[in-house]
Design an enzyme around this catalytic site. Structure first.
Site, PDB file in Angstrom:
ATOM      1  N   ARG A 147       2.333 -10.565  13.778  1.00  0.00           N
ATOM      2  CA  ARG A 147       1.957  -9.239  13.275  1.00  0.00           C
ATOM      3  C   ARG A 147       0.711  -9.318  12.402  1.00  0.00           C
ATOM      4  O   ARG A 147      -0.183  -8.470  12.483  1.00  0.00           O
ATOM      5  CB  ARG A 147       3.112  -8.635  12.478  1.00  0.00           C
ATOM      6  CG  ARG A 147       4.258  -8.123  13.338  1.00  0.00           C
ATOM      7  CD  ARG A 147       5.515  -7.944  12.533  1.00  0.00           C
ATOM      8  NE  ARG A 147       5.396  -6.908  11.518  1.00  0.00           N
ATOM      9  CZ  ARG A 147       6.284  -6.738  10.547  1.00  0.00           C
ATOM     10  NH1 ARG A 147       7.325  -7.548  10.449  1.00  0.00           N
ATOM     11  NH2 ARG A 147       6.119  -5.761   9.667  1.00  0.00           N
ATOM     12  N   ARG A 157      15.557  -7.599   8.577  1.00  0.00           N
ATOM     13  CA  ARG A 157      15.266  -7.127   9.929  1.00  0.00           C
ATOM     14  C   ARG A 157      14.849  -8.287  10.826  1.00  0.00           C
ATOM     15  O   ARG A 157      14.228  -9.249  10.365  1.00  0.00           O
ATOM     16  CB  ARG A 157      14.143  -6.081   9.907  1.00  0.00           C
ATOM     17  CG  ARG A 157      14.550  -4.774   9.303  1.00  0.00           C
ATOM     18  CD  ARG A 157      13.452  -3.734   9.274  1.00  0.00           C
ATOM     19  NE  ARG A 157      12.176  -4.128   9.866  1.00  0.00           N
ATOM     20  CZ  ARG A 157      11.096  -3.353   9.850  1.00  0.00           C
ATOM     21  NH1 ARG A 157      11.138  -2.164   9.281  1.00  0.00           N
ATOM     22  NH2 ARG A 157       9.970  -3.754  10.395  1.00  0.00           N
ATOM     23  N   ARG A 199      11.840  -9.569   2.501  1.00  0.00           N
ATOM     24  CA  ARG A 199      12.174  -8.147   2.532  1.00  0.00           C
ATOM     25  C   ARG A 199      13.602  -7.927   3.027  1.00  0.00           C
ATOM     26  O   ARG A 199      14.054  -8.553   3.987  1.00  0.00           O
ATOM     27  CB  ARG A 199      11.172  -7.410   3.429  1.00  0.00           C
ATOM     28  CG  ARG A 199      11.295  -5.901   3.388  1.00  0.00           C
ATOM     29  CD  ARG A 199      10.000  -5.233   3.786  1.00  0.00           C
ATOM     30  NE  ARG A 199       9.505  -5.633   5.090  1.00  0.00           N
ATOM     31  CZ  ARG A 199       8.299  -5.310   5.554  1.00  0.00           C
ATOM     32  NH1 ARG A 199       7.481  -4.591   4.815  1.00  0.00           N
ATOM     33  NH2 ARG A 199       7.907  -5.706   6.747  1.00  0.00           N
ATOM     34  N   LYS A 250       0.818  -1.216   0.000  1.00  0.00           N
ATOM     35  CA  LYS A 250       0.000   0.000   0.000  1.00  0.00           C
ATOM     36  C   LYS A 250       0.850   1.263   0.000  1.00  0.00           C
ATOM     37  O   LYS A 250       0.473   2.277  -0.596  1.00  0.00           O
ATOM     38  CB  LYS A 250      -0.967   0.013   1.186  1.00  0.00           C
ATOM     39  CG  LYS A 250      -0.341   0.220   2.548  1.00  0.00           C
ATOM     40  CD  LYS A 250      -1.395   0.226   3.637  1.00  0.00           C
ATOM     41  CE  LYS A 250      -0.810   0.569   5.003  1.00  0.00           C
ATOM     42  NZ  LYS A 250       0.273  -0.367   5.420  1.00  0.00           N
ATOM     43  N   ARG A 256      -5.619   2.509  12.084  1.00  0.00           N
ATOM     44  CA  ARG A 256      -5.286   1.085  12.142  1.00  0.00           C
ATOM     45  C   ARG A 256      -6.385   0.259  12.811  1.00  0.00           C
ATOM     46  O   ARG A 256      -6.325  -0.976  12.779  1.00  0.00           O
ATOM     47  CB  ARG A 256      -3.974   0.884  12.910  1.00  0.00           C
ATOM     48  CG  ARG A 256      -2.761   1.461  12.211  1.00  0.00           C
ATOM     49  CD  ARG A 256      -1.515   1.220  13.035  1.00  0.00           C
ATOM     50  NE  ARG A 256      -0.334   1.817  12.427  1.00  0.00           N
ATOM     51  CZ  ARG A 256       0.450   1.214  11.566  1.00  0.00           C
ATOM     52  NH1 ARG A 256       0.172  -0.016  11.187  1.00  0.00           N
ATOM     53  NH2 ARG A 256       1.505   1.815  11.070  1.00  0.00           N
TER      54      ARG A 256
END
Length: 216
Positions: A171, A160, A127, A13, A88
């Site tokens: 998450r 990460r 990622r 997004k 959120r």
């Protein structure tokens, strides 16, 4: 254009929001960017945010809403925006509606970039982030030209610690629990537009342009 971008971590997004900014000129309001700018400027609300972060606490909703109001309100305030990263959850969405009403503005649309949980796990696990400039790559969908090396600055790219499989699952579970009521909130208001986020990036943007045309 006054829209909210919705989507799980890894949905893309943020990338799509940047393309909308380039195409239509409506500023992207990222809560992270607003926080960093306010802290750097040492504004009253920025000092409140810094105190919370220095204490290891989450920045409260009222501080985030205050930052958004600072950006939208006043004679030089924005009348168009693309909100990325806020709201959120349902409480934040309701508070945002109240804030916009106070500023005589209204949200035109909430755009959900919809991606399956399995695809999100794959994307996030792939990622890689540059240690020096923060540029983000993905070994599956958008790799750097040389593995482990940032195209932009030549710095080292790394995975990460919070992009591992177990953390990602947690998450995504949190996102799903908080976002389901939020999606229903915008659907009930007739403002929800859903785009299949597993299509090619350019195809997704074509669909977003169709939505933007309806809003104009």
């Amino acid at each position: 254009m006054r829209v909210v971008m919705l989507g799980a971590p890894g949905s893309g997004k943020g990338t799509q929001a940047k393309q909308l900014v380039q195409a239509y000129g409506a500023p992207q309001l990222s809560t992270g960017d607003l926080l960093r700018a306010a802290v750097k400027a040492a504004s009253p609300i920025g000092l409140r945010a810094k105190a919370a972060m220095d204490a290891g606490k989450l920045v409260s909703d009222d501080i985030v809403l205050g930052l958004i109001e600072e950006r939208l309100g006043g004679p030089d305030g924005l009348h168009e925006f693309i909100l990325d990263g806020f709201p959120r959850n349902l409480a934040q969405a309701e508070a945002l509606e109240t804030l916009l009403g106070r500023l005589s503005l209204s949200l035109q649309a909430a755009i959900l970039i919809d991606v399956s949980a399995e695809e999100l796990k794959r994307r996030i696990a792939g990622r890689r982030t540059c240690r020096d400039c923060g540029a983000i790559y993905n070994v599956y969908t958008a790799p750097s030209a040389r593995e482990g090396v940032c195209d932009a600055c030549g710095g080292e790219t790394y995975q990460r610690s919070d992009d591992n499989e177990s953390t990602v699952a947690q998450r995504l579970a949190t996102y799903a629990a908080e976002t389901a009521p939020l999606v229903e909130f915008y659907r009930a208001a007739g403002k929800l537009h859903t785009v299949d986020g597993e299509q090619p990036v350019d195809t997704i943007f074509v669909e977003l342009r169709k939505i933007a045309k309806v809003l104009s």
